[in-house]
Design a protein around this motif. Structure first.
Motif, PDB file in Angstrom:
ATOM      1  N   ARG A  65     -14.338   7.111  -2.374  1.00 19.73           N
ATOM      2  CA  ARG A  65     -14.582   5.918  -1.772  1.00 19.73           C
ATOM      3  C   ARG A  65     -15.501   4.818  -2.590  1.00 19.73           C
ATOM      4  NH1 ARG A  65     -17.590   8.712   1.871  1.00 19.73           N
ATOM      5  NH2 ARG A  65     -19.856   8.053   1.664  1.00 19.73           N
ATOM      6  N   THR A 112       0.912   4.373  -2.838  1.00 19.08           N
ATOM      7  CA  THR A 112       0.362   5.672  -2.479  1.00 19.08           C
ATOM      8  C   THR A 112       1.315   6.611  -2.489  1.00 19.08           C
ATOM      9  OG1 THR A 112       0.373   5.048   0.039  1.00 19.08           O
ATOM     10  CG2 THR A 112      -1.484   4.838  -1.498  1.00 19.08           C
ATOM     11  N   ARG A 137       1.513  10.379  -3.989  1.00 16.14           N
ATOM     12  CA  ARG A 137       0.359  10.405  -4.464  1.00 16.14           C
ATOM     13  C   ARG A 137      -0.691  11.675  -4.018  1.00 16.14           C
ATOM     14  NH1 ARG A 137      -0.965   5.840  -8.540  1.00 16.14           N
ATOM     15  NH2 ARG A 137      -2.375   7.538  -8.984  1.00 16.14           N
ATOM     16  N   VAL A 174      -6.172  -4.227  -3.825  1.00 15.30           N
ATOM     17  CA  VAL A 174      -5.864  -2.753  -3.638  1.00 15.30           C
ATOM     18  C   VAL A 174      -6.273  -2.068  -4.515  1.00 15.30           C
ATOM     19  CG1 VAL A 174      -4.310  -1.100  -2.674  1.00 15.30           C
ATOM     20  CG2 VAL A 174      -3.616  -3.209  -2.048  1.00 15.30           C
ATOM     21  N   THR A 175      -7.334  -1.294  -4.358  1.00 13.27           N
ATOM     22  CA  THR A 175      -7.906  -0.271  -5.208  1.00 13.27           C
ATOM     23  C   THR A 175      -7.768   1.074  -4.772  1.00 13.27           C
ATOM     24  OG1 THR A 175      -9.961  -0.552  -4.463  1.00 13.27           O
ATOM     25  CG2 THR A 175      -9.396  -1.782  -6.283  1.00 13.27           C
ATOM     26  N   LEU A 176      -7.236   2.019  -5.695  1.00 10.81           N
ATOM     27  CA  LEU A 176      -7.155   3.352  -5.299  1.00 10.81           C
ATOM     28  C   LEU A 176      -8.011   4.251  -6.376  1.00 10.81           C
ATOM     29  CD1 LEU A 176      -4.281   2.141  -4.152  1.00 10.81           C
ATOM     30  CD2 LEU A 176      -3.339   4.269  -5.026  1.00 10.81           C
ATOM     31  N   VAL A 213      -5.220  10.598  -4.865  1.00  9.90           N
ATOM     32  CA  VAL A 213      -5.832   9.592  -4.382  1.00  9.90           C
ATOM     33  C   VAL A 213      -6.725   9.939  -3.014  1.00  9.90           C
ATOM     34  CG1 VAL A 213      -5.719   7.322  -3.132  1.00  9.90           C
ATOM     35  CG2 VAL A 213      -4.366   7.675  -4.816  1.00  9.90           C
ATOM     36  N   ALA A 263     -13.484   2.945  -5.207  1.00 13.56           N
ATOM     37  CA  ALA A 263     -12.503   2.005  -4.738  1.00 13.56           C
ATOM     38  C   ALA A 263     -13.242   0.668  -4.197  1.00 13.56           C
ATOM     39  CB  ALA A 263     -11.540   2.656  -3.768  1.00 13.56           C
ATOM     40  N   VAL A 287       0.691  -1.173   0.057  1.00 12.79           N
ATOM     41  CA  VAL A 287      -0.086  -0.014  -0.061  1.00 12.79           C
ATOM     42  C   VAL A 287       1.013   1.341  -0.122  1.00 12.79           C
ATOM     43  CG1 VAL A 287      -1.634   1.366   1.444  1.00 12.79           C
ATOM     44  CG2 VAL A 287      -1.869  -1.116   1.040  1.00 12.79           C
ATOM     45  N   VAL A 300      -8.322   4.576  -0.391  1.00 14.96           N
ATOM     46  CA  VAL A 300      -7.528   3.312  -0.501  1.00 14.96           C
ATOM     47  C   VAL A 300      -8.331   2.211   0.023  1.00 14.96           C
ATOM     48  CG1 VAL A 300      -5.586   2.058   0.093  1.00 14.96           C
ATOM     49  CG2 VAL A 300      -5.241   4.369  -0.567  1.00 14.96           C
ATOM     50  N   ASP A 303      -5.285   3.575  -9.538  1.00 14.37           N
ATOM     51  CA  ASP A 303      -4.104   2.133  -9.481  1.00 14.37           C
ATOM     52  C   ASP A 303      -4.986   1.180  -8.961  1.00 14.37           C
ATOM     53  OD1 ASP A 303      -1.903   1.079 -10.287  1.00 14.37           O
ATOM     54  OD2 ASP A 303      -0.655   2.442  -9.151  1.00 14.37           O
ATOM     55  N   THR A 342      -8.468  -2.062   0.781  1.00  7.30           N
ATOM     56  CA  THR A 342      -7.609  -3.312   0.630  1.00  7.30           C
ATOM     57  C   THR A 342      -8.570  -4.380   0.944  1.00  7.30           C
ATOM     58  OG1 THR A 342      -6.701  -3.087   2.736  1.00  7.30           O
ATOM     59  CG2 THR A 342      -5.573  -2.032   1.037  1.00  7.30           C
TER      60      THR A 342
END
Length: 151
Positions: free
Chosen positions: A102, A20, A23, A96-98, A26, A105, A16, A29, A76, A31
């Protein structure tokens, strides 16, 4: 974007942090990490062996990751899936999504996990004191994934 299929363990915090670092675009995040269970229902699991063909798994995971990017605006994403023998408590999978927000993600991470549970080319063998066996697909996982076909 990154997809990795590997035998080696991974460090969730380090992954993570790498994604990040530096960045400013973002805002969210999300997870998900999956672990090897030591108990399922009333049965003890001594170990879990996941088999795959790495090139095929990377290709499929990359395809579905691209679909997630087409559905949601993501800054990402990362999918790591291990294979080989794992013992209870070991890491198996990390998603993991960025995103800037929210909702994207969360939804993208859920979409990726539903796909992993139903269609990713991994085969599970559970070693149990009462006798091992291959794990069959679950109808509940199929139903969870069906909702994405209609959205």
């Amino acid at each position: 974007m990154a997809v990795r299929v590997q035998r080696e363990d991974f460090d969730i915090g380090a992954e993570v942090a790498r994604l990040t670092r530096g960045r400013t675009d973002v805002g969210a995040v999300v997870t998900f990490s999956g672990l090897c269970r030591g108990v399922t229902g009333d049965e003890t699991i001594g170990a879990l062996t996941l088999e795959t063909y790495e090139a095929m798994a990377v290709a499929e995971l990359s395809r579905i990751e691209a679909e997630a990017r087409a559905r949601w605006v993501l800054q990402d994403a990362l999918v790591i899936h291990r294979h080989g023998r794992m013992e209870p408590g070991d890491n198996i999978v990390l998603v993991v999504t960025l995103s800037e927000h929210r909702a994207a993600a969360f939804e993208a991470a859920e979409f990726l996990m539903d796909y992993l549970k139903t269609n990713a080319p991994f085969w599970k063998f559970e070693d149990k004191p009462q006798g091992g066996g291959w794990v069959e697909a679950k109808e509940t996982d199929d139903k969870a994934a069906e909702r994405w076909a209609n959205s």
